[in-house]
Design an enzyme around this catalytic site. Structure first.
Site, PDB file in Angstrom:
ATOM      1  N   GLU A   1      -2.789  -8.884   3.394  1.00 26.93           N
ATOM      2  CA  GLU A   1      -3.208  -9.347   4.720  1.00 26.93           C
ATOM      3  C   GLU A   1      -4.716  -9.233   4.928  1.00 26.93           C
ATOM      4  O   GLU A   1      -5.257  -9.768   5.895  1.00 26.93           O
ATOM      5  CB  GLU A   1      -2.440  -8.586   5.808  1.00 26.93           C
ATOM      6  CG  GLU A   1      -2.900  -7.160   6.076  1.00 26.93           C
ATOM      7  CD  GLU A   1      -2.424  -6.116   5.082  1.00 26.93           C
ATOM      8  OE1 GLU A   1      -2.667  -4.932   5.340  1.00 26.93           O
ATOM      9  OE2 GLU A   1      -1.813  -6.479   4.047  1.00 26.93           O
TER      10      GLU A   1
ATOM     11  N   CYS B   1       0.841  -1.207   0.000  1.00 27.14           N
ATOM     12  CA  CYS B   1       0.000   0.000   0.000  1.00 27.14           C
ATOM     13  C   CYS B   1       0.878   1.261   0.000  1.00 27.14           C
ATOM     14  O   CYS B   1       1.588   1.515  -0.950  1.00 27.14           O
ATOM     15  CB  CYS B   1      -0.983  -0.043   1.170  1.00 27.14           C
ATOM     16  SG  CYS B   1      -2.334   1.156   1.015  1.00 27.14           S
TER      17      CYS B   1
ATOM     18  N   HIS C   1      -3.962  -4.851  -0.175  1.00 27.39           N
ATOM     19  CA  HIS C   1      -3.588  -5.369   1.145  1.00 27.39           C
ATOM     20  C   HIS C   1      -3.654  -6.892   1.123  1.00 27.39           C
ATOM     21  O   HIS C   1      -4.739  -7.459   1.282  1.00 27.39           O
ATOM     22  CB  HIS C   1      -4.530  -4.824   2.218  1.00 27.39           C
ATOM     23  CG  HIS C   1      -4.326  -3.385   2.517  1.00 27.39           C
ATOM     24  ND1 HIS C   1      -3.399  -2.942   3.431  1.00 27.39           N
ATOM     25  CD2 HIS C   1      -4.911  -2.277   2.012  1.00 27.39           C
ATOM     26  CE1 HIS C   1      -3.427  -1.618   3.480  1.00 27.39           C
ATOM     27  NE2 HIS C   1      -4.333  -1.192   2.628  1.00 27.39           N
TER      28      HIS C   1
END
Length: 211
Positions: A188, A81, A186
Site C-alpha cells: 500500500e 509486514c 508494504h
C-alpha cells in the site's frame, strides 16, 4: 466486487491498506468478527508494531482459530509486514508463541557497519517464485517499500516467493503457498508496483468466487 476482510486487531493504521484494496477493485471490510472473516471472499492481515502485542491482541479477540480455519479452507489470505511475521512459530523480538501456521522463526538483522536497522525505504525484490500470482505483470527486480528490523526465516525454502538483500544479508521478503501469501514490504506504500501486487491478489480472489 469481492469482499475482503481486513483484520482489525489494533496493530496499525488500516486506512492505506483499505484504499489500496479499493483501487485494486475490492470492497474492504475492516472487522474483528470471526463470522465476517468466514463470510468474506478473502482475508488481509496487515500490521505494524511489535510481535508480542500483535499475537496477544489477536488471541484476546478470539481470532487465532478463525484465521487458521480460513487458511485451511482454501480462502485467499494475504499477510502484510507484521501480518507475515505472526504467521510463524516465534520471534526474536518477543516471548509469545506465534500462530505457527508457517514453520520457522522471525529473526533480527545482524548489525553491519554500513546498514541501518530498521531497514527502512525502497529495496529491490529478487523473485524466487517467478510464477507466483503476486508477481504477474511486474518488471523484473521491482522496487518496494520496507520498514522492519526483523525478517522471517521459513524452514521450507520452497515457500519463499522473493528475497531482498540488506548489506550482506539476503532474507525472505515474501512467502507464497497455495492460497496463503504474505509479504514483508508494504504494497500500500509501494506506488504502482504495490497496487499491481494488490490487484493480482484481488484477481485471484475473484477467480475463486463461485459464478
Amino acid at each position: 466486487m469481492p469482499v475482503i476482510a481486513v483484520v482489525d486487531y489494533e496493530m496499525g493504521n488500516l486506512h492505506s491498506v483499505c484504499k489500496g484494496l479499493e483501487k485494486a477493485g475490492a470492497t474492504p471490510n475492516v472487522t474483528y468478527s470471526p463470522k465476517e472473516l468466514e463470510q468474506a471472499d478473502a482475508i488481509v492481515l496487515p500490521g505494524v508494531g511489535a510481535f508480542d502485542p500483535a499475537v496477544q491482541h489477536l488471541r484476546a479477540r478470539g481470532l487465532e482459530q478463525p484465521i487458521k480455519d480460513a487458511i485451511a479452507s482454501g480462502k485467499p489470505f494475504l499477510g502484510i509486514c507484521l501480518g507475515l511475521q505472526i504467521l510463524f512459530e516465534s520471534s526474536a523480538e518477543g516471548t509469545q508463541p506465534g500462530l505457527g501456521i508457517i514453520k520457522g522463526k522471525v529473526r533480527r538483522f545482524r548489525p553491519e557497519p554500513d546498514i541501518t536497522i530498521p531497514h527502512m525505504g525502497w529495496n529491490q525484490l529478487e523473485m524466487t517464485q517467478a510464477k507466483s500470482i503476486l508477481w504477474e505483470h511486474l518488471p523484473s527486480d521491482p522496487w518496494v517499500y520496507f520498514v522492519h528490523s526483523y525478517y522471517v526465516d521459513p524452514i521450507d525454502p520452497l515457500i519463499r516467493a522473493a528475497t531482498i538483500t540488506h548489506g550482506t544479508q539476503t532474507v525472505t521478503a515474501a512467502i507464497a503457498h497455495e492460497n496463503l501469501m504474505a509479504v514483508q514490504f508494504h504494497p500500500e506504500k509501494s506506488s504502482n508496483i504495490g497496487l499491481q501486487i494488490l490487484s493480482n491478489f484481488v484477481a485471484q480472489v475473484r477467480e475463486k468466487i463461485p459464478a
